[in-house]
Design a protein around this motif. Structure first.
Motif, PDB file in Angstrom:
ATOM      1  N   ILE A 208       9.553  38.602  48.972  1.00 12.85           N
ATOM      2  CA  ILE A 208       8.259  38.535  48.051  1.00 12.85           C
ATOM      3  C   ILE A 208       8.676  38.957  46.731  1.00 12.85           C
ATOM      4  N   ALA A 209       9.019  38.227  45.740  1.00 10.54           N
ATOM      5  CA  ALA A 209       9.613  38.592  44.531  1.00 10.54           C
ATOM      6  C   ALA A 209       8.593  39.020  43.647  1.00 10.54           C
ATOM      7  N   HIS A 210       8.226  40.382  43.759  1.00 12.74           N
ATOM      8  CA  HIS A 210       7.282  41.051  42.978  1.00 12.74           C
ATOM      9  C   HIS A 210       7.439  42.450  42.967  1.00 12.74           C
ATOM     10  N   GLU A 211       7.724  42.997  41.694  1.00 13.62           N
ATOM     11  CA  GLU A 211       7.835  44.503  41.376  1.00 13.62           C
ATOM     12  C   GLU A 211       6.973  45.325  42.065  1.00 13.62           C
ATOM     13  N   GLY A 212       5.720  44.971  42.371  1.00 15.99           N
ATOM     14  CA  GLY A 212       4.768  45.778  43.004  1.00 15.99           C
ATOM     15  C   GLY A 212       4.737  45.890  44.604  1.00 15.99           C
ATOM     16  N   VAL A 213       5.865  45.339  45.167  1.00 18.50           N
ATOM     17  CA  VAL A 213       5.929  44.973  46.547  1.00 18.50           C
ATOM     18  C   VAL A 213       6.983  45.994  47.056  1.00 18.50           C
ATOM     19  N   SER A 214       6.883  46.722  48.021  1.00 22.07           N
ATOM     20  CA  SER A 214       7.920  47.600  48.655  1.00 22.07           C
ATOM     21  C   SER A 214       9.100  46.927  48.955  1.00 22.07           C
ATOM     22  N   ARG A 215      10.142  47.547  48.888  1.00 22.26           N
ATOM     23  CA  ARG A 215      11.545  46.978  49.291  1.00 22.26           C
ATOM     24  C   ARG A 215      11.469  46.328  50.774  1.00 22.26           C
ATOM     25  N   ARG A 216      10.741  47.296  51.661  1.00 22.54           N
ATOM     26  CA  ARG A 216      10.577  46.798  52.892  1.00 22.54           C
ATOM     27  C   ARG A 216       8.912  47.137  53.125  1.00 22.54           C
ATOM     28  N   ALA A 217       8.280  46.129  52.964  1.00 24.46           N
ATOM     29  CA  ALA A 217       6.882  46.272  52.982  1.00 24.46           C
ATOM     30  C   ALA A 217       6.107  46.217  54.273  1.00 24.46           C
TER      31      ALA A 217
ATOM     32  N   LEU B 219       0.696  44.074  63.006  1.00 22.71           N
ATOM     33  CA  LEU B 219       1.263  44.392  61.631  1.00 22.71           C
ATOM     34  C   LEU B 219       1.627  45.728  61.569  1.00 22.71           C
ATOM     35  N   SER B 220       2.778  45.891  61.105  1.00 24.94           N
ATOM     36  CA  SER B 220       3.255  47.232  60.629  1.00 24.94           C
ATOM     37  C   SER B 220       3.273  47.299  59.266  1.00 24.94           C
ATOM     38  N   ASN B 221       2.672  48.341  58.793  1.00 21.19           N
ATOM     39  CA  ASN B 221       2.789  48.389  57.129  1.00 21.19           C
ATOM     40  C   ASN B 221       3.837  49.522  57.067  1.00 21.19           C
ATOM     41  N   LEU B 222       5.028  49.211  56.394  1.00 19.84           N
ATOM     42  CA  LEU B 222       6.167  49.999  56.317  1.00 19.84           C
ATOM     43  C   LEU B 222       6.138  50.438  54.671  1.00 19.84           C
ATOM     44  N   SER B 223       5.186  50.439  54.192  1.00 17.42           N
ATOM     45  CA  SER B 223       4.781  51.021  52.948  1.00 17.42           C
ATOM     46  C   SER B 223       4.544  52.519  52.874  1.00 17.42           C
ATOM     47  N   ARG B 224       4.999  53.258  51.883  1.00 12.69           N
ATOM     48  CA  ARG B 224       4.498  54.758  51.910  1.00 12.69           C
ATOM     49  C   ARG B 224       3.403  55.218  51.448  1.00 12.69           C
ATOM     50  N   GLU B 225       2.746  54.236  50.483  1.00  9.85           N
ATOM     51  CA  GLU B 225       1.566  54.524  49.829  1.00  9.85           C
ATOM     52  C   GLU B 225       0.506  53.555  49.882  1.00  9.85           C
ATOM     53  N   GLN B 226       0.897  52.431  49.987  1.00 11.45           N
ATOM     54  CA  GLN B 226      -0.382  51.314  49.998  1.00 11.45           C
ATOM     55  C   GLN B 226      -0.818  51.130  51.363  1.00 11.45           C
ATOM     56  N   THR B 227      -2.416  51.044  51.359  1.00 12.43           N
ATOM     57  CA  THR B 227      -3.097  50.231  52.433  1.00 12.43           C
ATOM     58  C   THR B 227      -3.063  48.873  52.358  1.00 12.43           C
TER      59      THR B 227
END
Length: 248
Positions: A42-51, A63-71
């Protein structure tokens, strides 16, 4: 056989022809900003590298959320605001919706990944001995009381989860085109009958009026919608002539 269909966020190239990714039970789909290591980039700078990661199960998905900060929020587009939250780092959160929208907050934008779970598995009763189990709630969709219940549930089934319930007079007006004899008395009788039939009160001898009637209507609608006693498809009874018999 596939059980989950994933529809990625649109891009300028495929906005009118969105890709569909079909997944069989047990298959995983990783997504994120990076082209490397993700099945869906997903080419968007606001998306984690591994989201995150989607895993197909038999008739649902996790669903697994691999982001460190985003819900992440998973919405049910057909559920009038129904949603679940998957917090940062949460792994294997089960998603119960047949149609879902994963909403990714991304630097001021909200990106949506649609996930469909069209497979429905049902247990076969073949080979079972003995008496069948009595239904939890027995309703006859051909009776007038069901038309009254459908009219009470209609506003919330139409996509307004917090809509005020219709008054008795509004129910009468809604039913009268196909039930010319509908009146306040007959509608209130059917509401009282429903409260007894669905075990919300001990017996019809308790004559509830005024504010207590509103509370009874709220209880009836809450019960009917929670256990799918009335679905959106059932609203067709409001446009069909109701039977002459009042209830049972």
């Amino acid at each position: 056989m596939y059980s989950i269909i994933v529809v990625p966020p649109p891009t300028t190239e495929d906005e009118n022809h969105r890709t569909q990714i079909r997944m069989a039970p047990g298959e995983r789909l990783s997504f994120g900003r990076s082209d490397s290591g993700n099945d869906l980039a997903i080419a968007h700078e606001g998306v984690s590298r591994r989201a995150g990661e989607i895993t197909a199960q038999g008739a649902f998905w996790i669903l697994s959320n691999l982001s460190r900060e985003q819900t992440y929020v998973v919405e049910n587009p057909e559920g009038a605001g129904e949603h679940i939250k998957v917090g940062p780092g949460r792994l294997d959160a089960p998603v119960p919706f047949e149609f879902s929208r994963i909403v990714l907050p991304a630097a001021g934008d909200l990106l949506a990944i649609q996930v469909w779970a069209p497979r429905h598995d049902y247990r076969s009763a073949d080979g079972l001995d003995g008496a069948t189990t009595a239904p939890a709630f027995s309703v006859d969709r051909t009776k007038r009381y069901f038309a009254v219940l459908a009219a009470l549930c209609e506003p919330r089934l139409r996509g307004e989860p917090h809509a005020a319930l219709p008054t008795v007079d509004q129910v009468v007006d809604r039913l009268r085109p196909n039930w010319p004899a509908a009146s306040r008395t007959s509608v209130q009788w059917n509401i009282d009958y429903l409260a007894v039939k669905l075990r919300l009160k001990p017996g019809p001898e308790e004559a509830d009026t005024g504010p207590r009637l509103n509370g009874k209507k709220e209880s009836l609608v809450s019960l009917a919608l929670r256990f799918d006693l009335v679905r959106e498809d059932d609203l067709v009874v409001l446009t069909e002539p109701v039977p002459r018999r009042v209830a049972r």
